[in-house]
Motif scaffolding. Structure first.
Motif, PDB file in Angstrom:
ATOM      1  N   SER A   1       1.769  10.071   2.641  1.00 40.65           N
ATOM      2  CA  SER A   1       1.560   9.323   1.686  1.00 40.65           C
ATOM      3  C   SER A   1       2.580   9.184   0.495  1.00 40.65           C
ATOM      4  CB  SER A   1       0.111   9.810   1.072  1.00 40.65           C
ATOM      5  OG  SER A   1      -0.011   8.865  -0.230  1.00 40.65           O
ATOM      6  N   LEU A   2       2.682   7.990   0.081  1.00 43.36           N
ATOM      7  CA  LEU A   2       3.740   7.845  -0.882  1.00 43.36           C
ATOM      8  C   LEU A   2       3.311   8.064  -2.368  1.00 43.36           C
ATOM      9  CD1 LEU A   2       5.490   4.326   0.213  1.00 43.36           C
ATOM     10  CD2 LEU A   2       6.347   6.634   0.036  1.00 43.36           C
ATOM     11  N   LEU A   3       2.050   8.528  -2.362  1.00 42.63           N
ATOM     12  CA  LEU A   3       1.214   9.008  -3.615  1.00 42.63           C
ATOM     13  C   LEU A   3       0.827  10.512  -3.444  1.00 42.63           C
ATOM     14  CD1 LEU A   3      -0.934   5.875  -4.600  1.00 42.63           C
ATOM     15  CD2 LEU A   3       1.306   6.717  -5.762  1.00 42.63           C
ATOM     16  N   PRO A   4       0.729  11.235  -4.472  1.00 38.16           N
ATOM     17  CA  PRO A   4       0.075  12.562  -4.274  1.00 38.16           C
ATOM     18  C   PRO A   4      -1.301  12.546  -3.850  1.00 38.16           C
ATOM     19  CG  PRO A   4       1.350  12.523  -6.441  1.00 38.16           C
ATOM     20  CD  PRO A   4       1.247  11.045  -6.069  1.00 38.16           C
ATOM     21  N   PHE A   5      -1.569  13.465  -2.840  1.00 37.13           N
ATOM     22  CA  PHE A   5      -2.900  13.405  -2.404  1.00 37.13           C
ATOM     23  C   PHE A   5      -4.158  13.177  -3.170  1.00 37.13           C
ATOM     24  CE2 PHE A   5      -0.970  15.461   1.795  1.00 37.13           C
ATOM     25  CZ  PHE A   5      -0.799  14.365   2.383  1.00 37.13           C
ATOM     26  N   HIS A   6      -4.104  13.876  -4.393  1.00 33.82           N
ATOM     27  CA  HIS A   6      -5.078  14.239  -5.342  1.00 33.82           C
ATOM     28  C   HIS A   6      -5.347  12.855  -5.888  1.00 33.82           C
ATOM     29  CE1 HIS A   6      -1.726  14.420  -8.358  1.00 33.82           C
ATOM     30  NE2 HIS A   6      -2.737  13.687  -9.352  1.00 33.82           N
ATOM     31  N   THR A   7      -4.348  11.875  -5.780  1.00 37.29           N
ATOM     32  CA  THR A   7      -4.682  10.361  -6.245  1.00 37.29           C
ATOM     33  C   THR A   7      -5.941   9.762  -5.518  1.00 37.29           C
ATOM     34  OG1 THR A   7      -2.800   9.648  -5.117  1.00 37.29           O
ATOM     35  CG2 THR A   7      -2.655  10.280  -7.316  1.00 37.29           C
ATOM     36  N   SER A   8      -6.104  10.184  -4.264  1.00 36.61           N
ATOM     37  CA  SER A   8      -6.679   9.507  -3.419  1.00 36.61           C
ATOM     38  C   SER A   8      -7.943  10.200  -2.977  1.00 36.61           C
ATOM     39  CB  SER A   8      -6.222   8.986  -2.272  1.00 36.61           C
ATOM     40  OG  SER A   8      -5.310   9.820  -1.565  1.00 36.61           O
ATOM     41  N   ASP A   9      -8.185  11.593  -3.154  1.00 36.14           N
ATOM     42  CA  ASP A   9      -9.024  12.495  -2.667  1.00 36.14           C
ATOM     43  C   ASP A   9      -9.585  13.451  -3.662  1.00 36.14           C
ATOM     44  OD1 ASP A   9      -7.823  14.882  -2.215  1.00 36.14           O
ATOM     45  OD2 ASP A   9      -6.784  14.055  -0.599  1.00 36.14           O
ATOM     46  N   SER A  10     -10.754  14.000  -3.552  1.00 39.13           N
ATOM     47  CA  SER A  10     -11.075  14.880  -4.439  1.00 39.13           C
ATOM     48  C   SER A  10     -10.983  16.315  -4.118  1.00 39.13           C
ATOM     49  CB  SER A  10     -12.614  14.919  -4.780  1.00 39.13           C
ATOM     50  OG  SER A  10     -13.297  14.898  -3.472  1.00 39.13           O
ATOM     51  N   VAL A  11     -10.188  16.621  -3.046  1.00 37.21           N
ATOM     52  CA  VAL A  11      -9.931  17.773  -2.444  1.00 37.21           C
ATOM     53  C   VAL A  11      -8.792  18.685  -3.055  1.00 37.21           C
ATOM     54  CG1 VAL A  11      -9.648  19.353  -0.077  1.00 37.21           C
ATOM     55  CG2 VAL A  11     -11.643  17.402  -0.421  1.00 37.21           C
ATOM     56  N   SER A  12      -7.533  17.755  -2.915  1.00 36.21           N
ATOM     57  CA  SER A  12      -6.426  18.203  -3.043  1.00 36.21           C
ATOM     58  C   SER A  12      -6.171  18.257  -4.502  1.00 36.21           C
ATOM     59  CB  SER A  12      -5.171  17.237  -2.721  1.00 36.21           C
ATOM     60  OG  SER A  12      -5.351  17.247  -1.282  1.00 36.21           O
ATOM     61  N   SER A  13      -5.174  19.652  -4.958  1.00 38.70           N
ATOM     62  CA  SER A  13      -5.151  19.742  -6.438  1.00 38.70           C
ATOM     63  C   SER A  13      -3.812  18.974  -6.870  1.00 38.70           C
ATOM     64  CB  SER A  13      -4.896  21.164  -6.567  1.00 38.70           C
ATOM     65  OG  SER A  13      -5.957  22.002  -5.870  1.00 38.70           O
ATOM     66  N   PRO A  14      -3.966  18.605  -8.271  1.00 39.34           N
ATOM     67  CA  PRO A  14      -2.761  17.868  -8.786  1.00 39.34           C
ATOM     68  C   PRO A  14      -1.622  18.897  -8.912  1.00 39.34           C
ATOM     69  CG  PRO A  14      -4.898  17.279  -9.960  1.00 39.34           C
ATOM     70  CD  PRO A  14      -5.362  18.534  -9.061  1.00 39.34           C
ATOM     71  N   LYS A  15      -0.330  18.402  -8.860  1.00 46.05           N
ATOM     72  CA  LYS A  15       0.604  19.106  -8.964  1.00 46.05           C
ATOM     73  C   LYS A  15       1.071  19.476 -10.407  1.00 46.05           C
ATOM     74  CE  LYS A  15       1.002  19.662  -4.594  1.00 46.05           C
ATOM     75  NZ  LYS A  15       0.765  20.841  -3.874  1.00 46.05           N
TER      76      LYS A  15
ATOM     77  N   LEU B   1       0.893  -1.252  -0.089  1.00 49.34           N
ATOM     78  CA  LEU B   1       0.003   0.073   0.112  1.00 49.34           C
ATOM     79  C   LEU B   1       0.816   1.036   0.104  1.00 49.34           C
ATOM     80  CD1 LEU B   1      -1.939  -2.330   1.059  1.00 49.34           C
ATOM     81  CD2 LEU B   1      -2.966  -0.545   2.518  1.00 49.34           C
ATOM     82  N   PHE B   2       0.738   2.050  -0.934  1.00 50.29           N
ATOM     83  CA  PHE B   2       1.519   3.221  -0.992  1.00 50.29           C
ATOM     84  C   PHE B   2       0.672   4.522  -0.515  1.00 50.29           C
ATOM     85  CE2 PHE B   2       3.927   1.439  -4.704  1.00 50.29           C
ATOM     86  CZ  PHE B   2       4.919   0.624  -3.993  1.00 50.29           C
ATOM     87  N   ASP B   3      -0.578   4.385  -0.225  1.00 48.40           N
ATOM     88  CA  ASP B   3      -1.078   5.671   0.226  1.00 48.40           C
ATOM     89  C   ASP B   3      -1.256   5.650   1.586  1.00 48.40           C
ATOM     90  OD1 ASP B   3      -2.660   8.045   0.222  1.00 48.40           O
ATOM     91  OD2 ASP B   3      -4.545   7.278  -0.457  1.00 48.40           O
ATOM     92  N   ASP B   4      -2.746   5.508   2.345  1.00 50.14           N
ATOM     93  CA  ASP B   4      -2.835   5.593   3.703  1.00 50.14           C
ATOM     94  C   ASP B   4      -2.799   4.002   3.976  1.00 50.14           C
ATOM     95  OD1 ASP B   4      -3.543   5.922   6.387  1.00 50.14           O
ATOM     96  OD2 ASP B   4      -5.616   6.063   5.910  1.00 50.14           O
ATOM     97  N   VAL B   5      -1.675   3.915   5.002  1.00 46.16           N
ATOM     98  CA  VAL B   5      -1.407   2.656   5.856  1.00 46.16           C
ATOM     99  C   VAL B   5      -1.791   2.850   7.240  1.00 46.16           C
ATOM    100  CG1 VAL B   5       0.244   1.726   4.139  1.00 46.16           C
ATOM    101  CG2 VAL B   5       0.851   3.176   6.339  1.00 46.16           C
ATOM    102  N   GLY B   6      -2.494   3.868   7.545  1.00 49.47           N
ATOM    103  CA  GLY B   6      -2.810   4.163   9.088  1.00 49.47           C
ATOM    104  C   GLY B   6      -2.496   5.586   9.463  1.00 49.47           C
ATOM    105  N   LEU B   7      -1.648   6.327   8.611  1.00 52.93           N
ATOM    106  CA  LEU B   7      -1.343   7.824   9.085  1.00 52.93           C
ATOM    107  C   LEU B   7      -2.155   8.819   8.455  1.00 52.93           C
ATOM    108  CD1 LEU B   7       1.439   6.014   9.379  1.00 52.93           C
ATOM    109  CD2 LEU B   7       2.608   7.951   8.487  1.00 52.93           C
ATOM    110  N   GLY B   8      -3.261   8.541   7.605  1.00 52.69           N
ATOM    111  CA  GLY B   8      -4.050   9.421   7.167  1.00 52.69           C
ATOM    112  C   GLY B   8      -3.424  10.203   6.120  1.00 52.69           C
TER     113      GLY B   8
END
Length: 780
Positions: free
Chosen positions: A524-538, A513-520
């Motif tokens: 994350s090892l992935l940009p936040f925008h890949t897992s939520d609709s709030v963060s803006s793509p870089k 798992l590269f995103d949330d393993v329990g750290l919220g």
């Protein structure tokens, strides 16, 4: 005739005389018996009542016993003295005792009159400092640290009275007579001036200039906000709180150097900007006792044997890699949590050092690691709103007229800034902040605490009150929150070890798992925008390319879930052609869905509820926990995992022979789960999860053997804590696997599906992975 009558009269007269004689004898016998009974009673009473000689001897014995007790009384420790322990002029213990007794308990506001925020600190008068345990306990008596044993008569009586009360409370009296602090009573109050918020750190002028891009530096340029190099994600506010704490400590150290006669031993800051803490000059002396008592861990690069390490400040985030891998198999649940925390801390330090040469020159990684661990393990939550006076306290004058909502939007962190602006539309937001909380962070934690804490928005203080009655001698126990055993260990560095917390295990056996393993959103090892609709793509091309590489690498790992072809007699071979049949298209759709859920931890992590949820907390850390009351029904929550395996086990004959259309339509849904369809699909899904549990268990290797599962002798050591967490994870996997195998076989018998081709499950092998590799070329 006359003689005969005379004779008869004599006989009658004799008979009357005999009768009278007999009656008299009986009466005399009765009187004698009555006298004997009365005499017996009198004799018995006389034997019970002691004689004057016996009374004299008893009185002498009691006086002798009292004399002996009074003679030995000065040599008996007071009960609370025994609780506190012997300090023996240890400087560190003396400093700890002074902090526990005074920092919060005797705090008084300096401003007159005091503001709503600057209230008195408070500790219940029954609380006493226990320096060796770095906490407070409830006293047995009116103990003070300066108390001494006098040799007068009344002090000796007081000592004996205290010990008698303790003994009687334990042996005779009910628990209601053994209450020192009643339920609901205030135990401690921590005022706002003694708290250190992440908001205080974000207002630090150095941090705003060097890391947040909110003011100009010496070169008259505004820097860009600091981000993680691999993903472009902003840092968590806890990173800046750690930097702020280090700056305060260095500021204190610099002041001590200036006051010291021997300045050669002092390590002076290498830059004036780093050493300039005039912004917090008034708080430094106030916070000095707390800053000096924070645990100072060092990055342990030596492979210390696990079984001999019982340092209470030992934390798995400071272990060397060799120690971690000797105690936890790679890619198991707790191992991944610890590794991700370490990656986060290392990535933060690298980003901060790259953004600020001043920071890199003054702060070594070991110092940042230690303080970051302190923030992770000791900070408490603060729910502050626009009207919270604690958030307004100590606010810079230039920002006095700025609303809290606008201020928080200006801080580009993982939990505020752009994320806050896009996820909240009004200023009625309740901000989830963090606070270093002196004394409160020294109380031990348990799911069943004896006190509860809350942040009081009216006074901006932490108010700690008794959640149930607290007895003399008990330690103050809080709850840090609802954590699993593995997360509790990875974050706080300890386990309760009594089955009072749930346990999780990872069944993502073929990918990481590269995103949330329990750290919220901390990391994350992935940009936040890949897992939520709030963060803006870089927009950075480097970040986008790195993200693509990570996803491509993960896709190759996900192929391994598709090589079993359950439900088919023959393996499905995907062609390299652009056109493909229904079986191939279904497999491609499965891969697309797998990519979407690959980093959603709820699809790959299973949880077992607490085994003994009603267990009471230990009163001493050296004690082994007692067995609690086991819940009547304990089941592993694996619903999301079953949904994942239904996806992997679909055939074209499922979902009303429209499995392809079903998955195709599911791609347009943000939340898609494969629901139950029929007994054949459910059987394959159960067997799929059981197979993955078996693979996950194989990672534990030698720990599965009787020798590997044997409990270490030294309770509380590194080795014992790791054994307890490992054993819990293996237990979860074992229970889930056995439950599913039993359920699957029962399902097969109920529906008479023994010879059905749809029940095909490859338990002891798989199809060649080469058959599925062409799928990677068909993903657009």
């Amino acid at each position: 005739m006359a003689k005969k009558q005379q004779s008869t009269r004599r006989e009658r007269s004799g008979g009357d005389t005999a009768a009278a004689t007999t009656t008299g004898s009986i009466s005399r016998a009765k009187r004698a018996a009555t006298k004997r009974q009365v005499g017996a009673k009198n004799n018995t009473a006389g034997s019970i009542l002691p004689s004057s000689t016996q009374l004299l001897f008893a009185l002498i014995a009691l006086l002798a016993l009292a004399s002996v007790l009074l003679l030995i009384a000065p040599f008996l420790p007071r009960p609370t003295s025994r609780l506190v322990g012997n300090i023996n002029d240890d400087d560190e213990l003396l400093k700890t005792r002074d902090f526990l007794n005074n920092f919060v308990c005797n705090y008084k506001p300096k401003s007159t009159p005091a503001s709503d925020v600057d209230v008195d600190g408070y500790c219940h008068p029954k609380l006493v400092a226990v320096p060796k345990e770095r906490t407070q306990r409830v006293a047995y008596d009116d103990y003070t640290s300066e108390a001494h044993i006098e040799s007068n008569f009344y002090s000796r009586i007081a000592i004996l009275q205290q010990w008698c009360r303790i003994t009687l409370n334990k042996l005779i009296f009910s628990t209601t007579n053994n209450i020192a602090i009643p339920e609901g009573e205030l135990v401690m109050r921590l005022p706002r001036p003694l708290q250190i918020w992440d908001l205080d750190a974000l207002r630090d002028e150095f941090i705003q200039t060097e890391f947040l891009g909110l003011s100009k530096g010496n070169d008259s340029k505004v820097k860009a906000p600091v981000t993680h190099r691999e993903t472009g994600n902003p840092l968590d506010s806890g990173a800046y709180l750690a930097v702020h704490l280090i700056r305060l400590i260095h500021g204190l150290r610099g002041g001590q150097c200036n006051d010291s006669e021997s300045k050669k031993e002092c390590k002076q800051p290498s830059d004036n900007a780093w050493a300039d803490v005039r912004q917090y000059e008034q708080r430094l002396n106030l916070l000095e006792p707390y800053l000096s008592i924070l645990p100072a861990r060092h990055n342990d690069n030596t492979a210390t044997p696990a079984s001999i390490t019982t340092n209470p400040h030992d934390h798995p985030l400071t272990w060397p890699k060799s120690t971690l891998e000797s105690l936890f198999p790679k890619y198991t649940h707790t191992y991944d949590l610890i590794v991700h925390y370490r990656r986060m801390i290392q990535s933060e330090y690298d980003a901060l050092g790259q953004a600020s040469k001043v920071f890199a020159q003054n702060v070594e990684f070991s110092e940042y690691l230690n303080m970051r661990v302190n923030v992770i393990s000791r900070a408490f939550g603060v729910s502050a709103s626009e009207n919270d006076s604690g958030a307004e306290w100590n606010k810079p004058e230039e920002a006095a007229n700025e609303s809290l909502f606008d201020e928080m939007k200006s801080y580009e962190t993982s939990n505020f800034g752009t994320y806050l602006n896009n996820s909240h539309e009004s200023s009625d937001t309740v901000f989830r902040l963090r606070s270093m909380s002196p004394l409160l962070d020294m109380y031990n934690s348990h799911p069943n605490p004896n006190v509860q804490w809350r942040y009081n928005q009216k006074t901006s203080s932490y108010d700690i009150s008794a959640s149930n009655s607290i007895s003399p001698g008990d330690a103050i126990i809080v709850s840090y929150g609802k954590y699993t055993e593995g997360h509790l260990f990875a974050k706080f560095g300890y386990v309760n070890g009594d089955g009072s917390s749930p346990t999780e295990a990872n069944v993502a056996v073929f990918h990481r798992l590269f995103d949330d393993v329990g750290l919220g959103r901390q990391y994350s090892l992935l940009p936040f925008h890949t897992s939520d609709s709030v963060s803006s793509p870089k927009d950075e091309s480097t970040v986008l390319e790195q993200t693509k590489q990570v996803i491509d690498m993960q896709s190759k790992e996900l192929i391994r879930y598709l090589i079993f072809d359950d439900g088919y007699k023959e393996c499905i071979r995907v062609s390299d052609n652009e056109q493909y049949n229904q079986h191939e298209e279904l497999k491609l759709l499965k891969l697309r869905h797998l990519i979407r859920i690959a980093n959603q931890r709820e699809n790959w992590v299973v949880r077992l509820p607490a085994k003994f949820p009603d267990t009471k907390p230990l009163q001493r850390l050296s004690e082994r926990p007692e067995i609690g009351i086991e819940t009547s029904k304990v089941g592993v929550n694996a619903n999301r995992m079953l949904s994942t395996c239904r996806l992997l086990s679909l055939t074209i004959d499922d979902i009303g022979r429209d499995a392809v259309g079903y998955l195709r339509d599911g791609l347009s849904s943000n939340k898609f789960e494969v629901e139950k369809d029929g007994p054949a699909l459910e059987y394959r899904a159960m067997m799929c999860v059981a197979r993955m549990c078996g693979v996950a268990m194989s990672r534990y290797g030698a720990y599965l053997t009787p020798e590997g599962r044997q409990e270490p002798r030294e309770f509380g050591s590194r080795e014992w804590n790791a054994w307890y967490v490992r054993d819990g994870e293996m237990r979860v996997l074992g229970i889930l696997r056995q439950t599913l195998l039993t359920g699957a076989n029962k399902l097969k018998r109920q529906h008479n599906l023994e010879n059905d081709a749809a029940m095909t499950v490859r338990e002891n092998g798989a199809c060649p992975i080469e058959y599925s590799l062409p799928l990677l070329g068909k993903i657009s």
